[in-house]
Design a protein around this motif. Sequence first.
Motif, PDB file in Angstrom:
ATOM      1  N   VAL A  39      -8.086   2.500  -0.008  1.00 27.66           N
ATOM      2  CA  VAL A  39      -8.432   1.090   0.014  1.00 27.66           C
ATOM      3  C   VAL A  39      -9.858   0.926   0.519  1.00 27.66           C
ATOM      4  O   VAL A  39     -10.426   1.830   1.134  1.00 27.66           O
ATOM      5  CB  VAL A  39      -7.462   0.297   0.918  1.00 27.66           C
ATOM      6  N   LEU A  43      -6.712  -6.877  -3.444  1.00 22.24           N
ATOM      7  CA  LEU A  43      -5.388  -6.929  -2.832  1.00 22.24           C
ATOM      8  C   LEU A  43      -4.820  -8.338  -2.987  1.00 22.24           C
ATOM      9  O   LEU A  43      -5.512  -9.330  -2.707  1.00 22.24           O
ATOM     10  CB  LEU A  43      -5.479  -6.568  -1.350  1.00 22.24           C
ATOM     11  N   ASP A  97      -3.007   5.998  -1.407  1.00 27.10           N
ATOM     12  CA  ASP A  97      -3.936   4.950  -1.855  1.00 27.10           C
ATOM     13  C   ASP A  97      -5.233   5.052  -1.064  1.00 27.10           C
ATOM     14  O   ASP A  97      -5.229   5.367   0.132  1.00 27.10           O
ATOM     15  CB  ASP A  97      -3.341   3.556  -1.625  1.00 27.10           C
ATOM     16  N   ARG A 107      -4.220   1.263 -10.045  1.00 27.71           N
ATOM     17  CA  ARG A 107      -4.022   0.214  -9.034  1.00 27.71           C
ATOM     18  C   ARG A 107      -5.340  -0.410  -8.563  1.00 27.71           C
ATOM     19  O   ARG A 107      -5.353  -1.203  -7.619  1.00 27.71           O
ATOM     20  CB  ARG A 107      -3.261   0.806  -7.834  1.00 27.71           C
ATOM     21  N   LEU A 166      -8.245  -2.320  -3.597  1.00 23.80           N
ATOM     22  CA  LEU A 166      -7.674  -0.988  -3.834  1.00 23.80           C
ATOM     23  C   LEU A 166      -8.660  -0.227  -4.715  1.00 23.80           C
ATOM     24  O   LEU A 166      -9.028  -0.695  -5.793  1.00 23.80           O
ATOM     25  CB  LEU A 166      -6.322  -1.096  -4.540  1.00 23.80           C
ATOM     26  N   LEU A 206       0.853  -1.189   0.000  1.00 24.07           N
ATOM     27  CA  LEU A 206       0.000   0.000   0.000  1.00 24.07           C
ATOM     28  C   LEU A 206       0.884   1.232   0.000  1.00 24.07           C
ATOM     29  O   LEU A 206       1.866   1.293   0.753  1.00 24.07           O
ATOM     30  CB  LEU A 206      -0.916   0.012   1.225  1.00 24.07           C
TER      31      LEU A 206
END
Length: 257
Positions: free
Chosen positions: A82, A240, A80, A236, A230, A76
Motif C-alpha cells: 500500500v 482505497l 499487499d 488490486r 493500493l 488489505l
Amino acid sequence: MDTQAEHPERDHSSEPPAGSEEGSRFSRVRGAVASVRSWRRRILLTGMAGTAGLLLFSAFVVQPFLIPSGSMEPTLRVGDRVLVNKLAYRFGAEPQRGDVVVFDGTGSFVREDLDANPVTALARGAAASLGLAEPADTDFVKRVVGVGGDRVVCCDARGGLRVNGVPVDETYLHPGDTASEAPFDIVVPQGTLWMLGDHRSRSSDSRDHLGSPGGGMVPVERVTGRVDWLGWPPARIGGLAETGAFDGVRAPGRAHG
C-alpha cells in the motif's frame, strides 16, 4: 656531487609503437576500458541518487508499506503493498473515524525496546520504507474507530459497535466476524485514537491492550500516515475504498441531524 633528483622515465618498451596496427588496437582497447569504467561510475551515481531520492520521497510524502498479516482482511491482504500518504495529517488535519492508518505502536501496542541495535534498525527501516521488507515490529496498520472524546461501546443488543450512541454498520468486517468477542466500553482521551482491525478475530489491536499503560490508546502524533492507495498486486491497484460507516456519528454533545 650531483644532488639533483633523478626523474625516472616511463618505460614505453612494453607499449606498441605509435601509428602501428598494434598501437591502434592498444589505444582502442584502452579507450574501451576507460569508457566501461566511466559508464559504471555513471550507473552507480545514478542509482545512488535515485535511491536517495526515493528515501526522501518516502520519508516525507508517500511511503510504500508491505502488509505482513491478515488483520485487515478483506480490506488489505497479506502481501499487499500500500501507499501511505504522509501529508494527510501534516497541515492541521487529524485522523478521522474510518481512516485506515499506519502508526508506530511503541508505548501503546509494544513496549519501548531499549536493546534494539540502531544500525540494524536503520538498515531495516530503509528497506521497509521502499516496500522491500516487512515493516518494523512496532509498525501497525489499523482502522480508526474512535477519536478523542468518543465513547466506543461493544457490543449492543444487535451485537454491533456503537460510537457516541450511534450504531455503526461495519460492512468492511471480514465475513463471519463479529464486532468483537470481548466486550468493552471506553472513552477515548483527547489526542489519542482507538484502533481496530477489520479481521477482528485475527487482529491484535486496542482491545488487547486495555490493561496496558495507555489503555490501548494510540497518540495521534504516532500516526505515520493514511493508507490511500493500493500499489500491488496489479489486479488490486487503485485508491482505497472509503467507508460511510461513521457518517451518522457526531462528536459528544452535538445533536444528531
